[in-house]
Design a protein around this motif. Structure first.
Motif, PDB file in Angstrom:
ATOM      1  N   SER A 100       0.834  -1.210   0.000  1.00  0.00           N
ATOM      2  CA  SER A 100       0.000   0.000   0.000  1.00  0.00           C
ATOM      3  C   SER A 100       0.864   1.254   0.000  1.00  0.00           C
ATOM      4  CB  SER A 100      -0.946  -0.008   1.197  1.00  0.00           C
ATOM      5  OG  SER A 100      -0.241   0.065   2.420  1.00  0.00           O
ATOM      6  N   ARG A 101       2.011   1.211   0.663  1.00  0.00           N
ATOM      7  CA  ARG A 101       2.923   2.358   0.636  1.00  0.00           C
ATOM      8  C   ARG A 101       3.462   2.587  -0.773  1.00  0.00           C
ATOM      9  NH1 ARG A 101       7.268   2.960   5.331  1.00  0.00           N
ATOM     10  NH2 ARG A 101       7.556   4.858   4.090  1.00  0.00           N
ATOM     11  N   LEU A 102       3.790   1.503  -1.469  1.00  0.00           N
ATOM     12  CA  LEU A 102       4.248   1.641  -2.848  1.00  0.00           C
ATOM     13  C   LEU A 102       3.139   2.201  -3.736  1.00  0.00           C
ATOM     14  CD1 LEU A 102       6.290  -1.666  -3.364  1.00  0.00           C
ATOM     15  CD2 LEU A 102       7.198   0.663  -3.322  1.00  0.00           C
ATOM     16  N   ALA A 103       1.918   1.710  -3.531  1.00  0.00           N
ATOM     17  CA  ALA A 103       0.792   2.216  -4.321  1.00  0.00           C
ATOM     18  C   ALA A 103       0.596   3.711  -4.079  1.00  0.00           C
ATOM     19  CB  ALA A 103      -0.483   1.441  -3.977  1.00  0.00           C
ATOM     20  N   ARG A 104       0.666   4.118  -2.817  1.00  0.00           N
ATOM     21  CA  ARG A 104       0.512   5.537  -2.504  1.00  0.00           C
ATOM     22  C   ARG A 104       1.639   6.358  -3.146  1.00  0.00           C
ATOM     23  NH1 ARG A 104      -2.701   7.413   1.421  1.00  0.00           N
ATOM     24  NH2 ARG A 104      -2.665   5.427   2.535  1.00  0.00           N
ATOM     25  N   LYS A 105       2.847   5.819  -3.110  1.00  0.00           N
ATOM     26  CA  LYS A 105       3.993   6.487  -3.732  1.00  0.00           C
ATOM     27  C   LYS A 105       3.728   6.759  -5.210  1.00  0.00           C
ATOM     28  CE  LYS A 105       8.676   5.317  -5.304  1.00  0.00           C
ATOM     29  NZ  LYS A 105       9.739   4.280  -5.278  1.00  0.00           N
ATOM     30  N   HIS A 106       3.031   5.847  -5.871  1.00  0.00           N
ATOM     31  CA  HIS A 106       2.771   5.983  -7.305  1.00  0.00           C
ATOM     32  C   HIS A 106       1.396   6.589  -7.593  1.00  0.00           C
ATOM     33  CE1 HIS A 106       6.465   4.114  -8.629  1.00  0.00           C
ATOM     34  NE2 HIS A 106       6.302   3.193  -7.706  1.00  0.00           N
ATOM     35  N   GLY A 107       0.844   7.311  -6.628  1.00  0.00           N
ATOM     36  CA  GLY A 107      -0.327   8.142  -6.884  1.00  0.00           C
ATOM     37  C   GLY A 107      -1.677   7.522  -6.630  1.00  0.00           C
ATOM     38  N   TYR A 108      -1.711   6.358  -6.015  1.00  0.00           N
ATOM     39  CA  TYR A 108      -3.000   5.709  -5.748  1.00  0.00           C
ATOM     40  C   TYR A 108      -3.605   6.197  -4.432  1.00  0.00           C
ATOM     41  CZ  TYR A 108      -2.385   2.219  -9.454  1.00  0.00           C
ATOM     42  OH  TYR A 108      -2.234   1.592 -10.661  1.00  0.00           O
ATOM     43  N   GLN A 109      -4.886   6.460  -4.448  1.00  0.00           N
ATOM     44  CA  GLN A 109      -5.636   6.603  -3.209  1.00  0.00           C
ATOM     45  C   GLN A 109      -5.819   5.197  -2.617  1.00  0.00           C
ATOM     46  OE1 GLN A 109      -9.350   8.653  -4.042  1.00  0.00           O
ATOM     47  NE2 GLN A 109      -8.364   9.892  -5.626  1.00  0.00           N
ATOM     48  N   ILE A 110      -5.889   5.101  -1.306  1.00  0.00           N
ATOM     49  CA  ILE A 110      -5.968   3.792  -0.652  1.00  0.00           C
ATOM     50  C   ILE A 110      -7.301   3.620   0.064  1.00  0.00           C
ATOM     51  CG2 ILE A 110      -4.868   2.193   0.962  1.00  0.00           C
ATOM     52  CD1 ILE A 110      -3.074   2.949  -1.380  1.00  0.00           C
ATOM     53  N   GLN A 111      -7.953   2.482  -0.192  1.00  0.00           N
ATOM     54  CA  GLN A 111      -9.188   2.100   0.505  1.00  0.00           C
ATOM     55  C   GLN A 111      -8.988   0.687   1.043  1.00  0.00           C
ATOM     56  OE1 GLN A 111     -12.409   3.805   0.349  1.00  0.00           O
ATOM     57  NE2 GLN A 111     -13.488   2.234   1.519  1.00  0.00           N
ATOM     58  N   THR A 112      -9.288   0.481   2.326  1.00  0.00           N
ATOM     59  CA  THR A 112      -9.133  -0.843   2.931  1.00  0.00           C
ATOM     60  C   THR A 112     -10.491  -1.427   3.281  1.00  0.00           C
ATOM     61  OG1 THR A 112      -6.977  -0.257   3.854  1.00  0.00           O
ATOM     62  CG2 THR A 112      -8.084  -2.148   4.807  1.00  0.00           C
ATOM     63  N   VAL A 113     -10.719  -2.664   2.859  1.00  0.00           N
ATOM     64  CA  VAL A 113     -11.972  -3.360   3.145  1.00  0.00           C
ATOM     65  C   VAL A 113     -11.895  -3.983   4.539  1.00  0.00           C
ATOM     66  CG1 VAL A 113     -13.399  -5.338   2.496  1.00  0.00           C
ATOM     67  CG2 VAL A 113     -12.465  -3.844   0.722  1.00  0.00           C
ATOM     68  N   SER A 114     -13.002  -3.919   5.257  1.00  0.00           N
ATOM     69  CA  SER A 114     -13.107  -4.578   6.559  1.00  0.00           C
ATOM     70  C   SER A 114     -14.233  -5.605   6.492  1.00  0.00           C
ATOM     71  CB  SER A 114     -13.389  -3.552   7.660  1.00  0.00           C
ATOM     72  OG  SER A 114     -13.570  -4.191   8.907  1.00  0.00           O
ATOM     73  N   TYR A 115     -13.956  -6.838   6.948  1.00  0.00           N
ATOM     74  CA  TYR A 115     -14.945  -7.906   6.823  1.00  0.00           C
ATOM     75  C   TYR A 115     -15.835  -8.070   8.050  1.00  0.00           C
ATOM     76  CZ  TYR A 115     -11.477  -9.302   3.295  1.00  0.00           C
ATOM     77  OH  TYR A 115     -10.584  -9.324   2.253  1.00  0.00           O
ATOM     78  N   GLY A 116     -15.445  -7.489   9.168  1.00  0.00           N
ATOM     79  CA  GLY A 116     -16.195  -7.739  10.384  1.00  0.00           C
ATOM     80  C   GLY A 116     -15.864  -9.109  10.949  1.00  0.00           C
TER      81      GLY A 116
END
Length: 258
Positions: A100-116
């Motif tokens: 996710s840090r690499l994705a953010r470095k390359h301009g991606y917004q980050i969304q994390t799914v939570s399953y409960g």
């Protein structure tokens, strides 16, 4: 530099002459095999068998094909990366955290799914596994229901274990054109369309049998990166070895992301 097809043709000829287990020395640039020779030199210095060299080049061909899956994406539009954790392997653990840090470095917004809350002790229990999948997919749909997928030029799914099945099912259900990083996928993951996916598997993974994962990945033309003696977290128990595995894995991930 030779093309992959030229290298494979040369290797096939050499296997006929010398056998698949014959040792040669490959040349690599940025973890990409570009040539090989029969004797070691300053440029060709990585020892390998012809059989392993052949397999690695075939994987590189697939990797190049998959990496171009979103080549026509709108470069000016926002980019979104969605994290699909495993059960117990949360987004703050190494594979997902650094990806996710690499994705953010390359301009991606980050969304994390939570399953409960999901069923416990699901390993080896097909009924509980199906219950966990159904619950996690429903929670994923709820978590992502407000996203306008058409507003993003590039979509990256980053998934782990059962999350690889969830991400692949979700992409198929909503007809999304995504890149998907599959960390330690389950066999069930390969029942979904997997265009644009790459996979990472440890040969000591108790959740997925290596030969089966290799066969399924080959059938779906998914580049599969094997880590010897690594478990379901791509770890061996030796700290220095595990740090080296993580570095190699993130190098491959970054090449795929950009």
């Amino acid at each position: 530099m030779k093309t992959y097809e030229e290298l494979l043709s040369d290797i096939e000829d050499d296997i006929e002459l010398m056998g698949a287990s014959h040792i040669v020395y490959s040349m690599e640039e940025n973890n990409i095999i570009t040539d090989y020779d029969y004797l070691p030199s300053d440029s060709c210095n990585i020892s390998t068998t012809l059989k392993d060299l052949q397999e690695n080049i075939r994987q590189q061909m697939l990797y190049a094909k998959v990496s171009g899956h979103l080549a026509a994406a709108d470069k000016t539009a926002p980019k979104l990366a969605v994290i699909f954790p495993g059960i117990g392997y949360t987004a703050d653990k190494p594979l997902l955290y650094y990806t996710s840090r690499l994705a953010r470095k390359h301009g991606y917004q980050i969304q994390t799914v939570s399953y409960g809350t999901l069923p416990e002790n699901i390993k080896g229990d097909s009924v509980k596994m199906r219950q966990a999948f159904d619950l996690a997919l429903a929670q994923t749909e709820e978590s992502l229901r407000d996203i306008d997928w058409t507003s993003y030029g590039s979509i990256l799914f980053i998934s782990k274990s059962i999350g690889t099945a969830i991400s692949s099912a979700y992409a198929a259900q909503y007809n999304l054109n995504v890149k998907n990083i599959l960390f330690t996928p389950l066999a069930d993951t390969f029942s979904f369309p997997l265009q644009g996916s790459i996979a990472f598997h440890g040969t000591a993974d108790p959740w997925a049998e290596t030969a089966a994962i290799q066969t399924l990945a080959e059938q779906k033309e998914v580049p599969l990166f094997l880590t010897k003696n690594a478990n379901h977290s791509l770890e061996t128990g030796d700290i220095q070895t595990d740090l080296s595995i993580l570095k190699t894995t993130m190098d491959r991930v970054e090449r795929f992301i950009i």
